[in-house]
Structure formats: C-alpha cells, structure tokens
Write a protein that holds these residues in place. Sequence first.
Motif, PDB file in Angstrom:
ATOM      1  N   GLY A  83       0.810  -1.208   0.000  1.00 46.05           N
ATOM      2  CA  GLY A  83       0.000   0.000   0.000  1.00 46.05           C
ATOM      3  C   GLY A  83       0.845   1.260   0.000  1.00 46.05           C
ATOM      4  O   GLY A  83       1.968   1.280   0.494  1.00 46.05           O
ATOM      5  N   TYR A  84       0.286   2.322  -0.580  1.00 49.37           N
ATOM      6  CA  TYR A  84       0.945   3.624  -0.559  1.00 49.37           C
ATOM      7  C   TYR A  84      -0.129   4.705  -0.700  1.00 49.37           C
ATOM      8  O   TYR A  84      -1.269   4.406  -1.042  1.00 49.37           O
ATOM      9  N   LYS A  85       0.224   5.932  -0.412  1.00 49.23           N
ATOM     10  CA  LYS A  85      -0.753   7.003  -0.538  1.00 49.23           C
ATOM     11  C   LYS A  85      -0.171   8.157  -1.331  1.00 49.23           C
ATOM     12  O   LYS A  85       1.047   8.403  -1.331  1.00 49.23           O
ATOM     13  N   ILE A  86      -1.056   8.834  -2.004  1.00 50.84           N
ATOM     14  CA  ILE A  86      -0.727  10.073  -2.706  1.00 50.84           C
ATOM     15  C   ILE A  86      -1.769  11.081  -2.258  1.00 50.84           C
ATOM     16  O   ILE A  86      -2.964  10.907  -2.536  1.00 50.84           O
ATOM     17  N   GLY A  87      -1.320  12.083  -1.539  1.00 49.72           N
ATOM     18  CA  GLY A  87      -2.260  13.043  -0.965  1.00 49.72           C
ATOM     19  C   GLY A  87      -3.139  12.346   0.061  1.00 49.72           C
ATOM     20  O   GLY A  87      -2.648  11.700   0.973  1.00 49.72           O
ATOM     21  N   ASN A  88      -4.440  12.450  -0.126  1.00 48.08           N
ATOM     22  CA  ASN A  88      -5.391  11.816   0.788  1.00 48.08           C
ATOM     23  C   ASN A  88      -5.939  10.503   0.252  1.00 48.08           C
ATOM     24  O   ASN A  88      -6.882   9.956   0.820  1.00 48.08           O
ATOM     25  N   ARG A  89      -5.383   9.984  -0.848  1.00 46.25           N
ATOM     26  CA  ARG A  89      -5.899   8.768  -1.468  1.00 46.25           C
ATOM     27  C   ARG A  89      -4.948   7.597  -1.240  1.00 46.25           C
ATOM     28  O   ARG A  89      -3.739   7.750  -1.274  1.00 46.25           O
ATOM     29  N   GLY A  90      -5.519   6.426  -1.027  1.00 41.67           N
ATOM     30  CA  GLY A  90      -4.727   5.217  -0.839  1.00 41.67           C
ATOM     31  C   GLY A  90      -4.765   4.336  -2.080  1.00 41.67           C
ATOM     32  O   GLY A  90      -5.776   4.267  -2.772  1.00 41.67           O
ATOM     33  N   PHE A  91      -3.643   3.690  -2.376  1.00 46.60           N
ATOM     34  CA  PHE A  91      -3.519   2.832  -3.542  1.00 46.60           C
ATOM     35  C   PHE A  91      -2.822   1.534  -3.144  1.00 46.60           C
ATOM     36  O   PHE A  91      -2.169   1.473  -2.112  1.00 46.60           O
ATOM     37  N   THR A  92      -2.946   0.518  -3.984  1.00 47.48           N
ATOM     38  CA  THR A  92      -2.319  -0.768  -3.716  1.00 47.48           C
ATOM     39  C   THR A  92      -1.598  -1.260  -4.956  1.00 47.48           C
ATOM     40  O   THR A  92      -2.154  -1.218  -6.057  1.00 47.48           O
ATOM     41  N   ASN A  93      -0.367  -1.703  -4.798  1.00 47.45           N
ATOM     42  CA  ASN A  93       0.375  -2.407  -5.845  1.00 47.45           C
ATOM     43  C   ASN A  93       0.323  -3.885  -5.505  1.00 47.45           C
ATOM     44  O   ASN A  93       0.616  -4.269  -4.370  1.00 47.45           O
ATOM     45  N   TYR A  94      -0.051  -4.701  -6.465  1.00 49.29           N
ATOM     46  CA  TYR A  94      -0.026  -6.144  -6.288  1.00 49.29           C
ATOM     47  C   TYR A  94       1.225  -6.677  -6.968  1.00 49.29           C
ATOM     48  O   TYR A  94       1.470  -6.371  -8.130  1.00 49.29           O
ATOM     49  N   ILE A  95       2.019  -7.440  -6.228  1.00 43.04           N
ATOM     50  CA  ILE A  95       3.318  -7.905  -6.711  1.00 43.04           C
ATOM     51  C   ILE A  95       3.310  -9.422  -6.767  1.00 43.04           C
ATOM     52  O   ILE A  95       3.018 -10.078  -5.768  1.00 43.04           O
ATOM     53  N   MET A  96       3.631  -9.966  -7.946  1.00 42.44           N
ATOM     54  CA  MET A  96       3.634 -11.422  -8.153  1.00 42.44           C
ATOM     55  C   MET A  96       5.058 -11.945  -7.985  1.00 42.44           C
ATOM     56  O   MET A  96       5.983 -11.442  -8.595  1.00 42.44           O
ATOM     57  N   HIS A  97       5.201 -12.942  -7.119  1.00 43.15           N
ATOM     58  CA  HIS A  97       6.473 -13.626  -6.890  1.00 43.15           C
ATOM     59  C   HIS A  97       6.317 -15.094  -7.251  1.00 43.15           C
ATOM     60  O   HIS A  97       5.213 -15.631  -7.186  1.00 43.15           O
ATOM     61  N   ALA A  98       7.399 -15.731  -7.613  1.00 43.23           N
ATOM     62  CA  ALA A  98       7.402 -17.186  -7.838  1.00 43.23           C
ATOM     63  C   ALA A  98       8.796 -17.700  -7.522  1.00 43.23           C
ATOM     64  O   ALA A  98       9.769 -16.937  -7.511  1.00 43.23           O
ATOM     65  N   ASP A  99       8.888 -19.004  -7.264  1.00 35.99           N
ATOM     66  CA  ASP A  99      10.189 -19.611  -6.995  1.00 35.99           C
ATOM     67  C   ASP A  99      10.978 -19.847  -8.282  1.00 35.99           C
ATOM     68  O   ASP A  99      12.196 -19.830  -8.274  1.00 35.99           O
ATOM     69  N   ASP A 100      10.251 -20.068  -9.398  1.00 37.18           N
ATOM     70  CA  ASP A 100      10.908 -20.307 -10.680  1.00 37.18           C
ATOM     71  C   ASP A 100       9.888 -20.154 -11.805  1.00 37.18           C
ATOM     72  O   ASP A 100       8.684 -20.087 -11.562  1.00 37.18           O
ATOM     73  N   MET A 101      10.407 -20.106 -13.029  1.00 42.75           N
ATOM     74  CA  MET A 101       9.575 -20.027 -14.212  1.00 42.75           C
ATOM     75  C   MET A 101      10.129 -21.037 -15.218  1.00 42.75           C
ATOM     76  O   MET A 101      11.333 -21.032 -15.494  1.00 42.75           O
ATOM     77  N   VAL A 102       9.269 -21.909 -15.737  1.00 45.78           N
ATOM     78  CA  VAL A 102       9.694 -22.965 -16.652  1.00 45.78           C
ATOM     79  C   VAL A 102       8.813 -22.930 -17.904  1.00 45.78           C
ATOM     80  O   VAL A 102       7.724 -22.359 -17.899  1.00 45.78           O
ATOM     81  N   LYS A 103       9.289 -23.577 -18.967  1.00 49.26           N
ATOM     82  CA  LYS A 103       8.501 -23.690 -20.189  1.00 49.26           C
ATOM     83  C   LYS A 103       7.278 -24.555 -19.936  1.00 49.26           C
ATOM     84  O   LYS A 103       7.370 -25.582 -19.275  1.00 49.26           O
ATOM     85  N   ALA A 104       6.137 -24.131 -20.462  1.00 55.69           N
ATOM     86  CA  ALA A 104       4.885 -24.899 -20.276  1.00 55.69           C
ATOM     87  C   ALA A 104       4.767 -25.994 -21.318  1.00 55.69           C
ATOM     88  O   ALA A 104       5.318 -25.931 -22.366  1.00 55.69           O
TER      89      ALA A 104
END
Length: 104
Positions: A83-104
């Motif tokens: 979460g973070y705010k700019i002025g009087n408004r609140g916002f949310t960044n959603y962050i995707m993590h993974a242990d690894d990425m492989v070919k499907a």
Amino acid sequence: MELKHTIPNMEKTFGQLEFAGEGKIEQRRINGKMTILSRSYNLYSNIQRADDIVIILPADAGEKHFEMEDKVKLVNPRITAEGYKIGNRGFTNYIMHADDMVKA
C-alpha cells in the motif's frame, strides 16, 4: 493480523502465460560486491490483457532465456500487496512472486 501473501488460481486469473521479455534486476552491495537479489520478467496473459504481468524471481532461480511468446508456467506463485498514498488517497500495488519459471 498480517497478510503475507495470496496464492492465485493461475488458470482462472491469468490463463495461459507467455514470455514478454526481461524486466529489472535488483542488486545490492554485500561485503563490497554487487550481488543480485532478484530478477523481474514481463509476461503476457490471455485473460489479463490490459497490462503485462510482472513476475519477480529470486536470484537463485538463475537468469531465464526464453523466446518471445514462449508459453511459460510459474512454480509456487504468490501475490503480495503493497500500500501507498498520494495526498489523501490510498492505492495498492499487487506484486507477483514465484520460486521459478519454466517452459509450459
């Protein structure tokens, strides 16, 4: 209570993921030597079409080399919220993590 992370239903939320290129590398100086902490990659989703999906992988997953639009799969994906705010408004960044990425 603290929200540590959320496990997404990958098929319903993102559908098929495709490699869209490399992102940023997070580095920090440890004992006088620059050390890679994590790497981010951009992915395309056939469901989430408005923006690229950014995935953050730990340094021990290694550097990934895929062709553009190769189908990929994430190992142990999870989403965190920041979460973070700019002025009087609140916002949310959603962050995707993974242990690894492989070919499907």
